[in-house]
Design a protein around this motif. Structure first.
Motif, PDB file in Angstrom:
ATOM      1  N   ARG A  79       0.834  -1.214   0.000  1.00 41.98           N
ATOM      2  CA  ARG A  79       0.000   0.000   0.000  1.00 41.98           C
ATOM      3  C   ARG A  79       0.863   1.255   0.000  1.00 41.98           C
ATOM      4  O   ARG A  79       0.509   2.265  -0.627  1.00 41.98           O
ATOM      5  CB  ARG A  79      -0.938  -0.013   1.211  1.00 41.98           C
ATOM      6  CG  ARG A  79      -2.054  -1.059   1.120  1.00 41.98           C
ATOM      7  CD  ARG A  79      -3.115  -0.828   2.177  1.00 41.98           C
ATOM      8  NE  ARG A  79      -2.610  -1.029   3.526  1.00 41.98           N
ATOM      9  CZ  ARG A  79      -2.626  -2.195   4.167  1.00 41.98           C
ATOM     10  NH1 ARG A  79      -3.106  -3.279   3.563  1.00 41.98           N
ATOM     11  NH2 ARG A  79      -2.164  -2.293   5.400  1.00 41.98           N
ATOM     12  N   SER A  80       1.987   1.218   0.689  1.00 41.07           N
ATOM     13  CA  SER A  80       2.911   2.354   0.706  1.00 41.07           C
ATOM     14  C   SER A  80       3.465   2.619  -0.689  1.00 41.07           C
ATOM     15  O   SER A  80       3.546   3.766  -1.130  1.00 41.07           O
ATOM     16  CB  SER A  80       4.052   2.080   1.691  1.00 41.07           C
ATOM     17  OG  SER A  80       5.061   3.062   1.597  1.00 41.07           O
ATOM     18  N   VAL A  81       3.838   1.563  -1.397  1.00 45.80           N
ATOM     19  CA  VAL A  81       4.353   1.715  -2.758  1.00 45.80           C
ATOM     20  C   VAL A  81       3.251   2.240  -3.679  1.00 45.80           C
ATOM     21  O   VAL A  81       3.477   3.144  -4.490  1.00 45.80           O
ATOM     22  CB  VAL A  81       4.901   0.373  -3.285  1.00 45.80           C
ATOM     23  CG1 VAL A  81       5.232   0.465  -4.776  1.00 45.80           C
ATOM     24  CG2 VAL A  81       6.143  -0.031  -2.499  1.00 45.80           C
ATOM     25  N   ALA A  82       2.041   1.698  -3.553  1.00 53.47           N
ATOM     26  CA  ALA A  82       0.929   2.153  -4.385  1.00 53.47           C
ATOM     27  C   ALA A  82       0.637   3.629  -4.155  1.00 53.47           C
ATOM     28  O   ALA A  82       0.356   4.380  -5.100  1.00 53.47           O
ATOM     29  CB  ALA A  82      -0.317   1.314  -4.105  1.00 53.47           C
ATOM     30  N   HIS A  92      -1.439   2.165 -12.225  1.00 51.47           N
ATOM     31  CA  HIS A  92      -1.050   0.808 -11.859  1.00 51.47           C
ATOM     32  C   HIS A  92      -2.283   0.017 -11.439  1.00 51.47           C
ATOM     33  O   HIS A  92      -3.349   0.580 -11.161  1.00 51.47           O
ATOM     34  CB  HIS A  92      -0.033   0.831 -10.710  1.00 51.47           C
ATOM     35  CG  HIS A  92      -0.540   1.523  -9.486  1.00 51.47           C
ATOM     36  ND1 HIS A  92      -0.484   2.894  -9.344  1.00 51.47           N
ATOM     37  CD2 HIS A  92      -1.139   1.045  -8.348  1.00 51.47           C
ATOM     38  CE1 HIS A  92      -1.013   3.229  -8.180  1.00 51.47           C
ATOM     39  NE2 HIS A  92      -1.420   2.146  -7.563  1.00 51.47           N
ATOM     40  N   SER A  93      -2.118  -1.279 -11.377  1.00 58.89           N
ATOM     41  CA  SER A  93      -3.148  -2.165 -10.848  1.00 58.89           C
ATOM     42  C   SER A  93      -2.620  -2.811  -9.572  1.00 58.89           C
ATOM     43  O   SER A  93      -1.436  -2.709  -9.250  1.00 58.89           O
ATOM     44  CB  SER A  93      -3.527  -3.241 -11.872  1.00 58.89           C
ATOM     45  OG  SER A  93      -2.393  -4.020 -12.218  1.00 58.89           O
ATOM     46  N   TYR A  94      -3.517  -3.470  -8.861  1.00 54.81           N
ATOM     47  CA  TYR A  94      -3.175  -4.039  -7.557  1.00 54.81           C
ATOM     48  C   TYR A  94      -3.546  -5.518  -7.576  1.00 54.81           C
ATOM     49  O   TYR A  94      -4.670  -5.874  -7.884  1.00 54.81           O
ATOM     50  CB  TYR A  94      -3.952  -3.303  -6.459  1.00 54.81           C
ATOM     51  CG  TYR A  94      -3.289  -3.297  -5.108  1.00 54.81           C
ATOM     52  CD1 TYR A  94      -3.439  -4.377  -4.244  1.00 54.81           C
ATOM     53  CD2 TYR A  94      -2.524  -2.212  -4.678  1.00 54.81           C
ATOM     54  CE1 TYR A  94      -2.847  -4.383  -3.000  1.00 54.81           C
ATOM     55  CE2 TYR A  94      -1.927  -2.206  -3.424  1.00 54.81           C
ATOM     56  CZ  TYR A  94      -2.099  -3.297  -2.600  1.00 54.81           C
ATOM     57  OH  TYR A  94      -1.499  -3.290  -1.361  1.00 54.81           O
ATOM     58  N   PHE A  95      -2.582  -6.388  -7.253  1.00 52.33           N
ATOM     59  CA  PHE A  95      -2.861  -7.820  -7.226  1.00 52.33           C
ATOM     60  C   PHE A  95      -4.000  -8.138  -6.254  1.00 52.33           C
ATOM     61  O   PHE A  95      -4.092  -7.558  -5.178  1.00 52.33           O
ATOM     62  CB  PHE A  95      -1.621  -8.612  -6.779  1.00 52.33           C
ATOM     63  CG  PHE A  95      -0.511  -8.622  -7.783  1.00 52.33           C
ATOM     64  CD1 PHE A  95      -0.697  -9.138  -9.048  1.00 52.33           C
ATOM     65  CD2 PHE A  95       0.733  -8.120  -7.451  1.00 52.33           C
ATOM     66  CE1 PHE A  95       0.334  -9.150  -9.972  1.00 52.33           C
ATOM     67  CE2 PHE A  95       1.777  -8.130  -8.367  1.00 52.33           C
ATOM     68  CZ  PHE A  95       1.568  -8.644  -9.633  1.00 52.33           C
ATOM     69  N   SER A 189       1.990  -3.487 -11.948  1.00 48.35           N
ATOM     70  CA  SER A 189       1.202  -4.121 -10.890  1.00 48.35           C
ATOM     71  C   SER A 189       1.970  -4.099  -9.578  1.00 48.35           C
ATOM     72  O   SER A 189       3.180  -4.325  -9.551  1.00 48.35           O
ATOM     73  CB  SER A 189       0.860  -5.570 -11.263  1.00 48.35           C
ATOM     74  OG  SER A 189       0.042  -5.609 -12.418  1.00 48.35           O
ATOM     75  N   VAL A 190       1.232  -3.835  -8.500  1.00 47.11           N
ATOM     76  CA  VAL A 190       1.809  -3.731  -7.157  1.00 47.11           C
ATOM     77  C   VAL A 190       1.171  -4.788  -6.258  1.00 47.11           C
ATOM     78  O   VAL A 190      -0.038  -5.026  -6.324  1.00 47.11           O
ATOM     79  CB  VAL A 190       1.547  -2.334  -6.563  1.00 47.11           C
ATOM     80  CG1 VAL A 190       2.146  -2.226  -5.163  1.00 47.11           C
ATOM     81  CG2 VAL A 190       2.098  -1.243  -7.466  1.00 47.11           C
TER      82      VAL A 190
END
Length: 272
Positions: A79-82, A92-95, A189-190
């Motif tokens: 979440r910090s990186v996103a 970006h997308s999130y796994f 993706s993160v």
């Protein structure tokens, strides 16, 4: 034998397994030569995203549309990186989230909703020029601006700040307006290393920092073998380039096998 990872990346991933007596790398070899492995010290969101834009541009998407993965040990770190990518305008997308729950979707949808306009004919990416045009069109439609000259003179950043959106949504639009480039959200993706299991991308950013609680469990031997398997999964998602990111968070400790360099097959150490 790995048909995904070239030899340089296999060497590091195999070294992670060899560094613990209970994780067996038997049979994990490379089917092809090459690959790039680098240890990078990135300490701020701007340093991270400046480097990331370069990799987004230089790596072609694979068959699944992926260019770059950013993989962390925990969900909190992800979440910090996103959040850093949001602030710097990197779509970006999130796994682990379905398409309707992805943070970056259709930028124009936010503009329309923010101005309470009705209907739209097409989706757009988070291209600054397209967002600016869409914002201007919606402001015009809402009759707040009467002439083209008035419209053209408006600062789109100031307009976005006036939109009736959640703070996180407004932040993404503002980030996109200030970004030096744009990409499809599916290209980046993160998530955690575990969440990326079974997937691959041409370029992987692997964050080496372990939270203190995870590090302490590793040191006392509680989950050490499992940690080696997790970092092996992270490293072996890369099909062309692996970048191990150090020192991004102040708290925590580096994954012990990475503390003095990147472990390689047969006990070698790379990139101290």
């Amino acid at each position: 034998m790995s048909y995904r990872c070239p030899a340089e990346i296999v060497s590091v991933a195999r070294g992670v397994l060899e560094a613990h007596p209970d994780t067996d790398p038997n049979g994990f070899t490379a089917a092809r030569d090459g690959g790039t492995v680098e240890r990078v010290r990135l300490q701020t969101p701007r340093e991270l995203t400046d480097r990331l834009w370069s990799d987004i541009i230089t790596h072609d998407p694979n068959d699944d549309g992926h260019r770059v993965f950013l993989l962390t040990r925990t969900n909190k770190q992800a979440r910090s990186v996103a959040s850093a990518l949001d602030n710097c305008g990197v779509p970006h997308s999130y796994f682990g989230r379905n398409e309707s729950n992805q943070p970056w979707g259709d930028g124009l949808a936010l503009v329309y909703r923010g101005t309470e306009a009705i209907g739209r004919e097409q989706e757009i990416q988070y291209k600054p020029a397209e967002i600016k045009r869409a914002v201007q069109e919606r402001i015009t439609a809402s009759s707040e601006i009467e002439t083209y000259d008035e419209l053209n003179a408006l600062d789109p950043t100031k307009i976005v700040k006036r939109l009736d959106l959640y703070w996180s949504e407004r932040k993404r639009l503002l980030g996109a307006l200030s970004a030096p480039n744009w990409c499809n959200p599916n290209h980046v993706s993160v998530g955690t290393m575990h969440s990326a299991k079974g997937l691959e991308a041409p370029c992987v950013y692997l964050f080496d920092t372990m939270p203190h609680s995870v590090y302490e469990s590793y040191i006392d031997g509680t989950n050490a073998d499992e940690e080696h398997r997790v970092y092996y999964v992270g490293a072996s998602r890369a099909s062309e380039t692996l970048r191990v990111v150090s020192d991004y968070w102040v708290g925590g400790e580096p994954f012990p096998p990475f503390a003095d360099g990147l472990p390689a097959a047969d006990g070698e150490v790379l990139h101290r």
